[in-house]
Design an enzyme around this catalytic site. Structure first.
Site, PDB file in Angstrom:
ATOM      1  N   PHE A 190      87.634 -69.572  75.683  1.00  0.00           N
ATOM      2  CA  PHE A 190      88.473 -69.571  74.479  1.00  0.00           C
ATOM      3  C   PHE A 190      89.889 -69.155  74.872  1.00  0.00           C
ATOM      4  CE2 PHE A 190      86.234 -70.051  70.376  1.00  0.00           C
ATOM      5  CZ  PHE A 190      84.998 -70.426  70.895  1.00  0.00           C
ATOM      6  N   LYS A 192      94.801 -72.371  81.273  1.00  0.00           N
ATOM      7  CA  LYS A 192      93.565 -71.590  81.467  1.00  0.00           C
ATOM      8  C   LYS A 192      92.406 -72.501  81.873  1.00  0.00           C
ATOM      9  CE  LYS A 192      95.061 -67.863  78.510  1.00  0.00           C
ATOM     10  NZ  LYS A 192      95.087 -67.198  77.223  1.00  0.00           N
ATOM     11  N   LYS A 250      87.534 -34.781  76.547  1.00  0.00           N
ATOM     12  CA  LYS A 250      88.602 -35.294  75.678  1.00  0.00           C
ATOM     13  C   LYS A 250      89.971 -34.832  76.195  1.00  0.00           C
ATOM     14  CE  LYS A 250      89.851 -35.165  70.856  1.00  0.00           C
ATOM     15  NZ  LYS A 250      89.749 -34.411  69.621  1.00  0.00           N
ATOM     16  N   ASP A 290      91.742 -56.976  79.033  1.00  0.00           N
ATOM     17  CA  ASP A 290      92.218 -57.359  80.369  1.00  0.00           C
ATOM     18  C   ASP A 290      92.484 -56.155  81.259  1.00  0.00           C
ATOM     19  OD1 ASP A 290      92.175 -60.121  79.967  1.00  0.00           O
ATOM     20  OD2 ASP A 290      94.066 -60.049  78.860  1.00  0.00           O
ATOM     21  N   ASN A 350      90.493 -54.542  71.151  1.00  0.00           N
ATOM     22  CA  ASN A 350      91.308 -55.527  70.430  1.00  0.00           C
ATOM     23  C   ASN A 350      90.641 -55.865  69.105  1.00  0.00           C
ATOM     24  OD1 ASN A 350      89.479 -57.842  70.785  1.00  0.00           O
ATOM     25  ND2 ASN A 350      89.961 -57.545  72.951  1.00  0.00           N
ATOM     26  N   LYS A 366      91.001 -71.382  85.382  1.00  0.00           N
ATOM     27  CA  LYS A 366      89.683 -70.733  85.352  1.00  0.00           C
ATOM     28  C   LYS A 366      88.556 -71.713  85.691  1.00  0.00           C
ATOM     29  CE  LYS A 366      91.300 -67.263  82.105  1.00  0.00           C
ATOM     30  NZ  LYS A 366      90.817 -65.923  81.755  1.00  0.00           N
TER      31      LYS A 366
HETATM   32  N1  CTP Z   1      88.040 -63.684  79.693  1.00  0.00           N
HETATM   33  C1  CTP Z   1      87.160 -63.225  80.634  1.00  0.00           C
HETATM   34  N2  CTP Z   1      87.381 -62.012  81.244  1.00  0.00           N
HETATM   35  C2  CTP Z   1      88.453 -61.267  80.934  1.00  0.00           C
HETATM   36  C3  CTP Z   1      89.373 -61.745  79.973  1.00  0.00           C
HETATM   37  C4  CTP Z   1      89.138 -62.965  79.365  1.00  0.00           C
HETATM   38  O1  CTP Z   1      86.190 -63.913  80.922  1.00  0.00           O
HETATM   39  N3  CTP Z   1      88.632 -60.110  81.519  1.00  0.00           N
HETATM   40  C5  CTP Z   1      87.763 -64.979  79.053  1.00  0.00           C
HETATM   41  C6  CTP Z   1      87.707 -64.921  77.545  1.00  0.00           C
HETATM   42  O2  CTP Z   1      86.409 -64.679  77.079  1.00  0.00           O
HETATM   43  C7  CTP Z   1      88.186 -66.307  77.146  1.00  0.00           C
HETATM   44  C8  CTP Z   1      89.112 -66.734  78.270  1.00  0.00           C
HETATM   45  O3  CTP Z   1      88.810 -65.852  79.373  1.00  0.00           O
HETATM   46  O4  CTP Z   1      87.126 -67.220  77.075  1.00  0.00           O
HETATM   47  C9  CTP Z   1      90.568 -66.612  77.956  1.00  0.00           C
HETATM   48  O5  CTP Z   1      90.853 -65.308  77.503  1.00  0.00           O
HETATM   49  P1  CTP Z   1      92.337 -64.922  77.068  1.00  0.00           P
HETATM   50  O6  CTP Z   1      92.345 -63.484  76.654  1.00  0.00           O
HETATM   51  O7  CTP Z   1      92.852 -65.938  76.115  1.00  0.00           O
HETATM   52  O8  CTP Z   1      93.125 -65.143  78.410  1.00  0.00           O
HETATM   53  P2  CTP Z   1      93.388 -64.224  79.625  1.00  0.00           P
HETATM   54  O9  CTP Z   1      92.828 -64.880  80.829  1.00  0.00           O
HETATM   55  O10 CTP Z   1      92.886 -62.828  79.354  1.00  0.00           O
HETATM   56  O11 CTP Z   1      94.969 -64.271  79.727  1.00  0.00           O
HETATM   57  P3  CTP Z   1      96.071 -63.703  78.698  1.00  0.00           P
HETATM   58  O12 CTP Z   1      95.524 -62.389  78.193  1.00  0.00           O
HETATM   59  O13 CTP Z   1      97.282 -63.569  79.520  1.00  0.00           O
HETATM   60  O14 CTP Z   1      96.234 -64.722  77.604  1.00  0.00           O
END
Ligand code: CTP
Length: 416
Positions: free
Chosen positions: A323, A337, A290, A280, A210, A341
């Site tokens: 975040f 969240k 490859k 994610d 990303n 979480k």
């Molecule tokens: N995070 C994490 N592990 C993951 C994805 C995210 O610990 N595999 C943490 C990020 O570092 C951040 C928080 O979870 O502090 C929220 O991440 P975000 O990408 O906003 O949310 P997601 O839980 O991934 O949900 P979505 O992608 O649906 O917004």
């Protein structure tokens, strides 16, 4: 950008410039200190004028430049008396030797003797001089008296030789000066901080990732260090320079690696701040070779570990900050969240807002806690980092007051 969190706002800095090849960098240093809100007065040694003119520093600082002891008979008392901090950049072996031995034979060395506050030095010289045991003894003497040293770095020196002796980068000198003024409310607190994106590989050359640059996380790392914390930075791929003063640094690529690096070090940790944007999803299978281009490609993905949630479920979890980078002002998603979480705090930002997206030096954040919400205006990521740490510090104080039993009960209540 106006902000009350600027660490150098309204600070008076007396900068000594001595006769080293890096003297020209003093102009940039003066400008950067002024950008941070400081007022700067410069003292030049006679030797420094071989490298740079007083006029350049007068223009940069907007103040008269001082040099001779008798130009203004009381300046060796008045200048230090009005200063909050003295910095010497570049600091030659000569001024370091004089300072370490109490010699006061020009305006700068006389001011150093009469100054009562913190002094920052940025040594700059050839590696042979730097390595000299007499010089090293002088340096040790100064640091033992609380003088703060920044650099020198390794690299190509003015004489063309390679070695240690290059003056620290201007940004590092600023960082040390800021650290001298920072409150130490995180003294000895151990913080694991994550930053940057992760890469989830399809094959040895292709990956899913990303747009995270790591800038917010690295700004938080610097602020934690300034405020006295022991910082373990777990970073995904990022081009940013490793902050000086980290306890340790782990470079990871995948979300699984990030999780594993963190869990190995969680036991003694007081605070976890997850500024990283781990992917994610990860391809179910990473091909060894490859993938060849042959028509359509379909890939099955599996979920990566949700690290924040996993830490949130631990029995004696550290203070947990996550975040939520959302597309739109979706505070509702950020609040969800926080609960889901089991975090103590979520820092919301809208990545589609002007100045708040990826790869910029500014951010507009809302700090969300259970019963508190603080929306802040657009500010530099350095200032946003200070604001986040202010909120963490407040949470830390509240938890300390509530004691371990109350804390466990509170966690249990939250989980139900
Ligand atoms: N995070 C994490 N592990 C993951 C994805 C995210 O610990 N595999 C943490 C990020 O570092 C951040 C928080 O979870 O502090 C929220 O991440 P975000 O990408 O906003 O949310 P997601 O839980 O991934 O949900 P979505 O992608 O649906 O917004």
């Amino acid at each position: 950008m106006k902000n009350k969190r600027k660490v150098l706002k309204n600070k008076n800095i007396l900068l000594g410039v001595t006769g080293g090849a890096a003297a020209y960098k003093a102009v940039d240093l003066v400008r950067r200190m002024k950008d941070e809100g400081a007022s700067v007065v410069v003292i030049m040694t006679a030797a420094s004028k071989n490298f740079i003119t007083p006029l350049s520093l007068e223009i940069a600082s907007g103040n008269r430049v001082y040099s001779g002891v008798f130009d203004d008979p009381m300046s060796h008392i008045n200048l230090p008396r009005n200063a909050d901090l003295m910095a010497i950049a570049p600091a030659t072996a000569n001024i370091i030797g004089k300072f370490a031995n109490g010699i006061a034979d020009d305006l700068l060395s006389t001011c150093l003797l009469s100054f009562k506050g913190k002094v920052v030095i940025a040594p700059s010289m050839n590696w042979r001089m730097y390595d000299n045991p007499i010089f090293q003894e002088n340096l040790r003497r100064l640091t033992a008296h609380g003088v703060m040293q920044t650099g020198p770095d390794r690299g190509t020196l003015a004489c063309g030789e390679e070695g240690i002796g290059r003056m620290a980068d201007v940004s590092e000198i600023i960082e040390t000066i800021k650290s001298a003024f920072s409150k130490k409310d995180f003294f000895k607190k151990r913080i694991i901080l994550t930053a940057g994106p992760t890469r989830e590989y399809l094959d040895p050359v292709r990956f899913l990732s990303n747009r995270s640059s790591g800038k917010m996380g690295y700004a938080i790392a610097r602020a934690c260090i300034r405020r006295g914390a022991e910082v373990i930075l777990v970073s995904g791929p990022s081009c940013l320079k490793q902050p000086q003063g980290l306890k340790s640094f782990f470079r990871v690529e995948t979300a699984q690696e990030m999780r594993d690096a963190m869990f190995k070090r969680l036991a003694e940790t007081d605070i976890v701040i997850m500024a990283a944007a781990p992917a994610d999803f990860s391809p179910e299978k990473k091909e060894k070779a490859k993938i060849e281009k042959s028509g359509k490609l379909s890939v099955n993905f599996k979920n990566t570990p949700d690290i924040l949630s996993e830490i949130g479920q631990l029995k004696n979890k550290p203070i947990l900050v996550g975040f939520a980078a959302e597309t739109g002002r979706r505070l509702d998603r950020a609040k969800k969240k926080l609960i889901q979480k089991n975090a103590d705090m979520i820092v919301f930002n809208n990545v589609t807002a002007v100045g708040s997206g990826f790869d910029v030096d500014t951010n507009e954040i809302t700090i969300i806690r259970k019963n508190k919400e603080l929306s802040l205006p657009l500010m530099t990521k350095d200032n946003a980092a200070e604001a986040i740490l202010d909120a963490v510090s407040d949470t830390m104080k509240k938890q300390a007051k509530s004691g371990p039993i109350q804390r466990l009960r509170a966690n249990h209540r939250r989980r139900r």
